[in-house]
Design an enzyme around this catalytic site. Sequence first.
Site: not given
Length: 314
Positions: A161, A169, A178, A204
């Site tokens: 993770d 983000n 991305d 993620e």
Amino acid sequence: MNAVVVLGREMTGPDPAAREEPLTYRGDYAEDYTRPDDFGQPERTERLHPAPRHADTANLVQLHESIATLLASRGQWRQAYQHLRSALDLVCADRTEPPQIPEQFRREVDRLRREHAEAREQSMRDSLTASYNRRYLDQRLVALLTEQDVPSNGLALALVDLDWFKQVNDTFGHLIGDRVLQRVVELLQDGLPDGAFCARYGGEEFVLVLPGIDKDTAIAVAEAARGRVERHTWSQVAPELHVTVSIGLAHEPPVEARHQRAHPEQQLREADGLLYTAKQSGRNAVAYLDGSRPMLAGAAAARRAIVPPHITTP
């Protein structure tokens, strides 16, 4: 919708415009062909000679059927029916010489088979990261844990993770986010042992599937992957960007060392619980079990507080 059966196979789809009446085939002889009259009753029955059994004829019939199957899978019903009709004609024809299979026909079959294989491969991949998707992960875990080809040295799952990914983000935008996911997958896959693969678990989170290696080797592989992510020059993606990952590693021993049959969900829950340990113990770490005791790998092993894993029950 009508059905056409060739050599025991059935395919359904829209009738091509050139066909005025459905034709049903139930055997190897033309006497098994019937056409319905206006009241739905058989109008006539004809008998022809049995189809020749030349090997090349059988191969050509098989090629027609292969092309028809591939075309039907792509929704090209008219072309599929044409190939099925050609196969029927070959089966019923009274040939004295075996037919020649055109080279162009062989190339067409090869091309369609390649396209079919490529489409199947794409259906198993995550569209953003090109890692395997959750469906492929579930299928492979079932095979690796329950079939006869279970790895002799066991199977390790590393649930990965990204740390603080929401902040990435929020700070740098989703396009950078991305790119981070794509680069993390490349780093995770770099140097994986033979037979291992990376799959996107969701969001993620990713899973490294490591078959055929013992626990110590699996810990070393997971720690090396974590280190590659930490040491990567993330400033090339965005100034002041820094990315780390936390990993929970679960290892399933080989068949002869198990007390009961393994289940993919059970191993994933164990890896998820150990991921919780890695997160709550400071992040940027690999957590695993030494017996029943949670441990951290590498430099993180020196941390004073290690949180016990939180493993959910089904």
